[in-house]
Design a protein around this motif. Structure first.
Motif, PDB file in Angstrom:
ATOM      1  N   SER A  31       1.372 -14.585  -0.288  1.00  0.00           N
ATOM      2  CA  SER A  31       0.536 -13.879   0.688  1.00  0.00           C
ATOM      3  C   SER A  31       0.918 -12.408   0.749  1.00  0.00           C
ATOM      4  O   SER A  31       2.039 -12.040   0.456  1.00  0.00           O
ATOM      5  CB  SER A  31       0.721 -14.475   2.071  1.00  0.00           C
ATOM      6  N   VAL A  76       0.815  -1.230   0.000  1.00  0.00           N
ATOM      7  CA  VAL A  76       0.000   0.000   0.000  1.00  0.00           C
ATOM      8  C   VAL A  76       0.841   1.270   0.000  1.00  0.00           C
ATOM      9  O   VAL A  76       0.309   2.359   0.009  1.00  0.00           O
ATOM     10  CB  VAL A  76      -0.939   0.053   1.227  1.00  0.00           C
ATOM     11  N   TRP A  86      -2.683  -1.609  -8.347  1.00  0.00           N
ATOM     12  CA  TRP A  86      -2.320  -2.268  -9.609  1.00  0.00           C
ATOM     13  C   TRP A  86      -2.870  -3.700  -9.619  1.00  0.00           C
ATOM     14  O   TRP A  86      -3.403  -4.179 -10.613  1.00  0.00           O
ATOM     15  CB  TRP A  86      -0.810  -2.329  -9.753  1.00  0.00           C
ATOM     16  N   LEU A  87      -2.684  -4.345  -8.460  1.00  0.00           N
ATOM     17  CA  LEU A  87      -3.101  -5.747  -8.368  1.00  0.00           C
ATOM     18  C   LEU A  87      -4.617  -5.885  -8.544  1.00  0.00           C
ATOM     19  O   LEU A  87      -5.099  -6.790  -9.237  1.00  0.00           O
ATOM     20  CB  LEU A  87      -2.682  -6.295  -6.997  1.00  0.00           C
ATOM     21  N   GLY A 118      -3.106   4.101 -11.008  1.00  0.00           N
ATOM     22  CA  GLY A 118      -2.878   3.377  -9.763  1.00  0.00           C
ATOM     23  C   GLY A 118      -1.866   4.101  -8.894  1.00  0.00           C
ATOM     24  O   GLY A 118      -0.845   4.567  -9.394  1.00  0.00           O
ATOM     25  N   ARG A 119      -2.167   4.200  -7.586  1.00  0.00           N
ATOM     26  CA  ARG A 119      -1.288   4.967  -6.703  1.00  0.00           C
ATOM     27  C   ARG A 119      -0.406   4.080  -5.828  1.00  0.00           C
ATOM     28  O   ARG A 119       0.436   4.549  -5.087  1.00  0.00           O
ATOM     29  CB  ARG A 119      -2.130   5.882  -5.807  1.00  0.00           C
ATOM     30  N   SER A 120      -0.690   2.753  -5.861  1.00  0.00           N
ATOM     31  CA  SER A 120       0.130   1.827  -5.083  1.00  0.00           C
ATOM     32  C   SER A 120       0.096   0.460  -5.756  1.00  0.00           C
ATOM     33  O   SER A 120      -0.701   0.223  -6.678  1.00  0.00           O
ATOM     34  CB  SER A 120      -0.391   1.713  -3.651  1.00  0.00           C
ATOM     35  N   ARG A 121       0.920  -0.454  -5.274  1.00  0.00           N
ATOM     36  CA  ARG A 121       0.998  -1.779  -5.888  1.00  0.00           C
ATOM     37  C   ARG A 121      -0.308  -2.551  -5.704  1.00  0.00           C
ATOM     38  O   ARG A 121      -0.719  -3.301  -6.571  1.00  0.00           O
ATOM     39  CB  ARG A 121       2.168  -2.549  -5.286  1.00  0.00           C
ATOM     40  N   ILE A 122      -0.943  -2.346  -4.550  1.00  0.00           N
ATOM     41  CA  ILE A 122      -2.186  -3.094  -4.313  1.00  0.00           C
ATOM     42  C   ILE A 122      -3.266  -2.637  -5.293  1.00  0.00           C
ATOM     43  O   ILE A 122      -4.081  -3.438  -5.750  1.00  0.00           O
ATOM     44  CB  ILE A 122      -2.656  -2.935  -2.833  1.00  0.00           C
ATOM     45  N   MET A 176       0.159 -10.432   1.030  1.00  0.00           N
ATOM     46  CA  MET A 176      -0.058  -9.064   0.557  1.00  0.00           C
ATOM     47  C   MET A 176      -1.230  -8.472   1.328  1.00  0.00           C
ATOM     48  O   MET A 176      -2.231  -9.162   1.531  1.00  0.00           O
ATOM     49  CB  MET A 176      -0.410  -9.092  -0.930  1.00  0.00           C
ATOM     50  N   SER A 177      -1.114  -7.279   1.734  1.00  0.00           N
ATOM     51  CA  SER A 177      -2.226  -6.649   2.435  1.00  0.00           C
ATOM     52  C   SER A 177      -2.333  -5.195   1.994  1.00  0.00           C
ATOM     53  O   SER A 177      -1.342  -4.610   1.534  1.00  0.00           O
ATOM     54  CB  SER A 177      -2.008  -6.722   3.945  1.00  0.00           C
ATOM     55  N   GLY A 178      -3.506  -4.655   2.124  1.00  0.00           N
ATOM     56  CA  GLY A 178      -3.681  -3.266   1.713  1.00  0.00           C
ATOM     57  C   GLY A 178      -5.145  -2.872   1.724  1.00  0.00           C
ATOM     58  O   GLY A 178      -6.010  -3.659   2.129  1.00  0.00           O
ATOM     59  N   PHE A 219      -4.026   1.289 -14.989  1.00  0.00           N
ATOM     60  CA  PHE A 219      -2.686   1.121 -14.399  1.00  0.00           C
ATOM     61  C   PHE A 219      -2.022   2.463 -14.163  1.00  0.00           C
ATOM     62  O   PHE A 219      -1.350   2.689 -13.180  1.00  0.00           O
ATOM     63  CB  PHE A 219      -1.805   0.274 -15.326  1.00  0.00           C
ATOM     64  N   ASP A 220      -2.233   3.347 -15.106  1.00  0.00           N
ATOM     65  CA  ASP A 220      -1.553   4.628 -15.032  1.00  0.00           C
ATOM     66  C   ASP A 220      -2.006   5.446 -13.830  1.00  0.00           C
ATOM     67  O   ASP A 220      -1.233   6.225 -13.271  1.00  0.00           O
ATOM     68  CB  ASP A 220      -1.799   5.395 -16.331  1.00  0.00           C
TER      69      ASP A 220
END
Lengths: 99, 274
Positions: A99, A30, B22-23, B16-20, B1-3, B13-14
């Protein structure tokens, strides 16, 4: 470098390249992307220099030139692409569970 | 992964502000999938479980902790202390008088040889202090550590170091390593120690330098070389095994600031050789 088998290994994504683990935790999902704007940017073509310039239409206030805006966007896209590649590496290290 | 799930689902995608985020975009995670506890990914049939309540995550409660160290009863409450090594004064080196001096009149039977550097400091302790400063440690700190601090002693130690580094040999060395620890087997005996200094000369050859702090004059170098032949040979053998090439051994007398090529033992032939 040998890794402990019955233990949790904490490592960077770069360090995990080429490795595989039964269970992988990917942290910091995040954390917001931070773009660090630079006041001066030079393009791949060194003649392309982006700077702030006085704008006569706005009482000569320092304004970002079009070249600077463009170079900054290119830089942002490059950084995003690198982040995507890194995330791909991280997510594909798991054999059984992610995970 | 958590978020945290993005507020606006279906972000590009463009944006998206974080990896989560994007996911979520890449896997097409929606509010329905979260409510259903996950989804099966179209490619490969993998199941993505989504848990909204962290307490619902099954966790193993057992844990392995290191066994505690039991302190022996007689040591309970004792606080560890450190004190510097103890040195007992060794025998003084005495001046050797010639027959002609003897003929001139009475001489003191045991007139001690006084060192130019750190006079009055016991020999072994003096040697240790000089080795420490020559390996690069701060003279004041070392002298305080061994209870021999004085401004004059600091000056003398700094003079020893400056003299060593301004010598012709040290001015030309390509590479230099100090206090190299080693374990080497010589004549079937495992020997451990450390090499005072190992240097590579401009011609690519290597030399071991062994510091000697005894108050000696240049006339006594040969005698001292005989005395230190065994230890210098061990250093040279250790260095030879480290770098895989022959190494010459030199003694450096801090009292005079001079080098003297030491004698070494040829382990194969078991005889002394230059």
């Amino acid at each position: 470098m040998p890794f402990a088998e019955n233990a949790v290994n904490i490592m960077t994504v770069h360090a995990a390249k080429g490795l595989e683990f039964p269970i992988v935790f990917v942290s910091d999902m995040v954390m917001p992307f931070k773009d660090r704007p630079s006041p001066i940017m030079i393009g791949d073509n060194p003649l392309m220099v982006g700077v702030k310039v006085p704008n006569p239409a706005d009482n000569f206030a320092m304004t970002e030139s079009a070249v600077l805006v463009m170079l900054r966007e290119l830089q942002r896209q490059k950084e995003r692409a690198e982040r995507k590649r890194l995330l791909y590496v991280a997510l594909t290290r798991a054999r059984d569970h992610l995970s | 992964m958590s978020g945290t799930a993005p507020e606006d689902a279906g972000l590009s995608f463009d944006l998206g502000r974080s990896r989560i985020e994007w996911l979520f975009t890449a896997l097409g995670v929606t509010g329905d999938a979260i409510a259903a506890g996950g989804l099966v990914l179209p490619s490969g049939g993998l199941r993505l479980s989504i848990v909204s309540d962290p307490l619902a995550i099954p966790a193993e409660t057992g844990r392995v902790s290191p066994s505690l160290l039991v302190v022996p009863e007689e040591c309970v409450g004792n606080v560890g202390t450190w004190s510097g090594p103890q040195y007992s004064p060794g025998p003084d080196r005495v001046k050797v008088v010639s027959v002609s001096e003897l003929e001139k009149g009475p001489v003191h039977a045991r007139d001690p040889v006084v060192s130019k550097y750190l006079p009055g400091v016991e020999g072994t302790k003096k040697g240790t202090i000089i080795h420490e400063v020559l390996r690069g440690r701060d003279a004041s700190t070392v002298l305080k550590e061994y209870g021999e601090y004085s401004e004059e002693h600091v000056r003398q130690c700094e003079e020893i170091v400056a003299r060593f580094w301004s010598s012709d040999l040290m001015k030309t060395v390509k590479r230099s390593y100090c206090e190299l620890p080693f374990v080497v087997t010589v004549s079937g005996v495992r020997v451990t120690g450390s090499i005072d200094r190992l240097c590579e000369l401009p011609d690519g050859s290597w030399v071991v330098i062994d510091y000697k702090s005894d108050p000696v004059s240049s006339a006594e170098y040969s005698l001292k070389a005989e005395e230190y032949a065994l230890s210098l040979s061990v250093y040279c053998e250790a260095a030879r095994q480290l770098i895989g090439a022959g190494v010459a051994g030199w003694l450096y007398f801090t009292e005079t600031g001079e080098f003297f090529k030491g004698l070494t033992i040829n382990w194969c032939k078991k005889r002394k050789a230059y």
